[in-house]
Design a protein around this motif. Structure first.
Motif, mmCIF file in Angstrom:
data_model
loop_
_atom_site.group_PDB
_atom_site.id
_atom_site.type_symbol
_atom_site.label_atom_id
_atom_site.label_comp_id
_atom_site.label_asym_id
_atom_site.label_seq_id
_atom_site.Cartn_x
_atom_site.Cartn_y
_atom_site.Cartn_z
ATOM 1 N N PHE A 180 5.316 6.141 -3.527
ATOM 2 C CA PHE A 180 3.923 4.786 -3.517
ATOM 3 C C PHE A 180 3.127 4.875 -4.473
ATOM 4 O O PHE A 180 2.192 6.455 -4.493
ATOM 5 N N GLU A 221 7.071 1.074 -5.124
ATOM 6 C CA GLU A 221 6.233 0.194 -3.918
ATOM 7 C C GLU A 221 5.104 0.370 -4.494
ATOM 8 O O GLU A 221 4.197 1.235 -4.673
ATOM 9 N N TYR A 223 0.337 -0.476 -3.506
ATOM 10 C CA TYR A 223 -0.515 -1.521 -2.759
ATOM 11 C C TYR A 223 -1.979 -1.336 -3.205
ATOM 12 O O TYR A 223 -2.252 -0.374 -4.017
ATOM 13 N N TYR A 225 -5.539 -1.721 -1.479
ATOM 14 C CA TYR A 225 -6.414 -1.725 -1.272
ATOM 15 C C TYR A 225 -7.670 -2.486 -2.011
ATOM 16 O O TYR A 225 -8.651 -1.682 -2.353
ATOM 17 N N ARG A 227 -11.430 -4.236 -1.171
ATOM 18 C CA ARG A 227 -12.280 -4.389 0.347
ATOM 19 C C ARG A 227 -12.300 -6.183 0.510
ATOM 20 O O ARG A 227 -12.632 -6.910 -0.894
ATOM 21 N N GLU A 264 1.857 -4.889 -3.720
ATOM 22 C CA GLU A 264 1.244 -5.730 -2.457
ATOM 23 C C GLU A 264 -0.545 -5.757 -2.524
ATOM 24 O O GLU A 264 -0.377 -4.397 -2.350
ATOM 25 N N ARG A 266 -3.944 -5.118 0.376
ATOM 26 C CA ARG A 266 -3.465 -5.223 0.916
ATOM 27 C C ARG A 266 -5.158 -5.068 1.869
ATOM 28 O O ARG A 266 -6.127 -5.046 0.393
ATOM 29 N N VAL A 267 -6.250 -5.970 2.023
ATOM 30 C CA VAL A 267 -7.570 -6.068 2.566
ATOM 31 C C VAL A 267 -8.128 -5.491 3.264
ATOM 32 O O VAL A 267 -7.521 -4.937 4.376
ATOM 33 N N GLY A 268 -9.128 -4.925 2.904
ATOM 34 C CA GLY A 268 -10.566 -3.905 3.613
ATOM 35 C C GLY A 268 -10.531 -4.972 4.974
ATOM 36 O O GLY A 268 -10.485 -6.056 4.885
ATOM 37 N N LEU A 284 -4.245 1.887 5.313
ATOM 38 C CA LEU A 284 -3.462 1.138 5.363
ATOM 39 C C LEU A 284 -2.143 1.691 6.143
ATOM 40 O O LEU A 284 -1.140 -0.103 6.134
ATOM 41 N N GLU A 285 -1.939 2.251 6.696
ATOM 42 C CA GLU A 285 -0.577 2.646 7.996
ATOM 43 C C GLU A 285 -1.193 1.299 9.020
ATOM 44 O O GLU A 285 -0.467 1.288 9.627
#
Ligand SMILES: Cc1cc2nc3c(=O)[nH]c(=O)nc-3n(C[C@H](O)[C@H](O)[C@H](O)COP(=O)(O)O)c2cc1C
Ligand code: SF4
Ligand code: FES
Lengths: 527, 156
Positions: A180, A221, A223, A225, A227, A264, A266-268, A284-285
């Motif tokens: 990743f 992949e 990600y 992340y 905030r 992708e 991801r939002v904190g 993230l997990e």
């Protein structure tokens, strides 16, 4: 002069969230309305911000003389400005924006496109040099990319300054069918906003950098992340990802190369500690953001136990320049072991705040007094905090410090993510020291006692100092607590909180010892 | 956030949300975010249902929901005002804004502290129902919260 009625005029108004916070949306609507009333055709492009925050909302009009700027523009002033010829670049303007000394004196590399392009338009990205780095990377292959990154000397922009090439090589060499790339866009440090402005103003650059990293290490992949305090960045980034997939810049066959990579967002969820890379991976997990003990390092066992590149947004962006312009061009900028440009963010009580991208080695004084123009309040500068809430407070006598990793480390400070927060002489440094402990107590992940309990004790102890109770004893106790936190914390949250606290005590002792003589009750700010 | 707020977030709504994220790696946070946005808070029944759907223990989901400040474990009242308490905002009077908001006493306002919106050159920063405002002064607060007409905020 541009054309008369009938010829469409392009007007740029930032959609950057800082510009929006002072009315950019209403200004854009007023421009549309005023143009219609004047019978003129306009195309309004919502850009990122040039990073001259004090001029926001900054409106730019395309003319034969270049982009003419107006700012700060209040919504109520738009009709008048249009009457005076704004749509032809006439009237009370700032002149061509790219000729403004504040901007030309900088060396914009990572921020070259921010404020210039339409961040959601892939064609706009291409027109301004986008994808050159990725194309080159696909041409030369992973080994050459790793070599270039190592030779360039790019160091991580998230705070620790770790060489990116070394990290990438470790991930590339790790065994694994699934790897990743995680972009750390948590940007938790108060006083920093460069990652946000990239995501809102030039999101394709981040995607390109991640794809280059993926290619170099063999990851499929990615990600990002981000905030949750950055909803505009999330929206712009998601729009860019959709556009990039449509163009084949992301997906199973990147630019027809056969290499597959997708990203992708991801939002904190409002936890500062999730900027620490292992806590970010936990988050993230889908877990609580608890810091992991190292080893294993994320490069070998990261997201879901797989080899993972974790880099700050600006580090990944630097990769696009290294690939596009060559490692040598990057190496040529900077000083000592700090190569390239750094994106400094000027905030707090500052007259001209915003983004200054300059080679490492520029002094704090250049930033605060030169670019920044001193305080917004007009009062003397008293303290500058560099490097976020875990960074040291420096007194005005230290302004000649050059901005590079080593010089800062020597001075007992840190550069961090490049945030520079200015305070005038009304600041109460005992309060700032207390806040550092309060912040640590609020945001500690709770794993280690020195951090979790030490910070709470720290607040209580500083409260006693502020109240004038056994000041000497309590300052000694505070110093012991700082020692304990520095030595006994698993990560830099507990480990570096003593930095702002101790620097406040050592440089501004009078605020702790002589509280009766220095009342900090009055504050006047002219907006 | 101008969220649709129902008394009970759980049920059919949740199933749709879970479906949306079922294929994601580590779907718990995205799911909780959607529940928070669509329902305004996360109740115990939702925790149970999410745990069932994802094959996690109830304690695990509860642990995550309570770790992150964005997830509310009880409904928030009226206008949500989030004020920045970061150092850059403190340098231009952010703490005075925070204090004024806490002292405001209006029942229909929920005040949250945030550590930085990334608007640090244009502080103090205050977000009202999802809209960020820069260079806010204490005097601006009533109008920001109740709107220019002085009318009560749209509670929908
Ligand atoms: C408490 C704490 C908070 C951190 N917050 C961030 C952050 O918001 N963004 C970031 O990029 N790195 C942050 N870091 C650093 C990361 O752990 C990590 O070093 C970095 O993401 C690696 O990327 P880089 O090598 O490109 O800098 C933080 C570290 C600590 C200890
Ligand atoms: S130092 Fe603090 S934040 Fe870091 S691991 Fe320990 S308790 Fe968690
Ligand atoms: S410190 Fe308030 S917005 Fe950054």
């Amino acid at each position: 002069m541009s054309g008369g009625p009938g010829v469409e005029v392009t007007v740029y108004v930032p959609a950057d969230s800082a510009a929006r916070s002072v009315g950019a949306d209403r200004v854009a609507a007023e421009v549309r309305r005023a143009a219609a009333a004047a019978g003129r055709a306009v195309r309004i492009v919502r850009t990122g911000s040039r990073g001259m925050a004090w001029l926001e909302p900054l409106v730019e009009v395309e003319t034969l003389r270049g982009r003419i700027g107006y700012g700060p523009v209040r919504p109520g002033e738009v009709a008048g400005l249009v009457d005076e010829g704004l749509l032809d670049g006439e009237g009370d303007s700032l002149g061509p924006v790219e000729a403004l000394p504040w901007l030309c004196d900088q060396r914009r590399v990572t921020f070259a496109r921010v404020g210039v392009v339409d961040p959601r338009d892939p064609d706009s990205y291409l027109e301004h040099g986008g994808l050159t780095g990725l194309r080159r990377a696909l041409e030369v292959g992973p080994e050459q990319v790793l070599e270039g990154m190592t030779a360039s000397g790019v160091r991580g922009r998230g705070g620790a300054g770790f060489p990116a090439g070394v990290k990438w090589r470790t991930v590339a060499a790790a065994e694994g069918d699934l790897k990743f790339v995680c972009a750390n866009a948590d940007e938790g440090d108060s006083g920093t906003f460069a990652d946000r402005m990239i995501m809102e103003g030039d999101p394709f650059q981040l995607l390109e950098g991640m794809t280059i990293a993926g290619l170099a290490v063999g990851a499929s992949e990615g990600y990002v992340y981000v905030r949750s305090e950055y909803p505009d960045a999330v929206a712009t980034l998601r729009a860019a990802i959709t556009a990039a997939r449509e163009r084949g810049w992301l997906g199973p066959d990147v630019l027809g190369s056969g290499f597959g990579f997708d990203v992708e967002v991801r939002v904190g969820a409002g936890a500062y500690i999730c900027g620490e890379e292992t806590a970010m991976l936990e988050s993230l997990e889908g877990k609580r953001g608890m810091v992991r003990a190292k080893p294993p390092i994320p490069a070998l066992s990261g997201l879901f136990g797989r080899p993972t590149v974790v880099n700050n947004v600006l580090t990944l962006c630097a990769a696009t320049s290294v690939l596009a312009d060559g490692a040598d061009a990057y190496q040529e900028l900077g000083t000592g072991r700090s190569r390239g440009t750094q994106v400094f963010q000027l905030g707090g009580n500052i007259a001209r705040g915003g983004i200054v991208e300059a080679p490492f080695g520029v002094t704090l004084r250049d930033l605060v007094e030169g670019y920044g123009g001193g305080t917004r309040s007009g009062r003397p500068v008293r303290a500058v905090q560099v490097g976020g809430p875990l960074g040291a407070y420096l007194p005005v006598e230290r302004l000649d410090l050059p901005m590079d990793y080593e010089a800062f480390a020597e001075a007992g400070a840190m550069l961090g993510h490049g945030g520079v927060v200015v305070f005038d002489d009304t600041v109460d440094m005992a309060h700032q020291a207390r806040f550092a402990m309060e912040f640590c107590a609020a945001e500690s992940c709770g794993k280690c006692t020195p951090c979790r309990v030490g910070a709470v004790r720290g607040v209580e102890t500083i409260d006693k100092v502020i109240a004038g109770t056994d000041v000497d004893d309590n300052l000694a106790l505070l110093d012991d607590l700082c020692e304990l936190m520095t030595d006994g914390s698993l990560c830099a949250m507990g480990g570096l909180t003593p930095l702002p606290v101790r620097s406040a005590v050592s440089h501004f002792g009078e605020d702790f010892l002589d509280r009766d003589r220095t009342p900090h009750t009055t504050r006047e700010l002219s907006p | 956030m101008s969220a649709r707020r129902t008394d009970e977030p759980a049920g059919g709504l949740l199933r749709g949300i879970v479906e949306r994220h079922r294929l994601a790696r580590g779907p718990l946070l995205p799911i909780l975010h959607d529940v928070q946005r669509e329902a305004g808070w996360i109740d115990d029944r939702t925790i149970d249902l999410v745990a069932d759907e994802l094959n996690l223990s109830r304690a695990e989901v509860h642990g995550v929901a309570s770790f992150y400040t964005d997830f509310r474990r009880e409904p928030s009242g009226g206008t949500v005002v989030r004020v920045c308490r970061g150092e850059a905002c403190q340098a231009v009077g952010g703490e005075e804004i925070h204090a004024a908001l806490l002292a405001g006493g209006g029942g229909a306002v929920t005040v949250d502290q945030i550590f930085c919106f990334g608007n640090c050159a244009l502080g103090p920063s205050v977000e009202v129902d999802g809209t960020l405002h820069g260079r806010v002064s204490v005097g601006d607060l009533p109008e920001l919260i109740t709107g220019p007409t002085g009318a009560a905020p749209d509670a929908a």
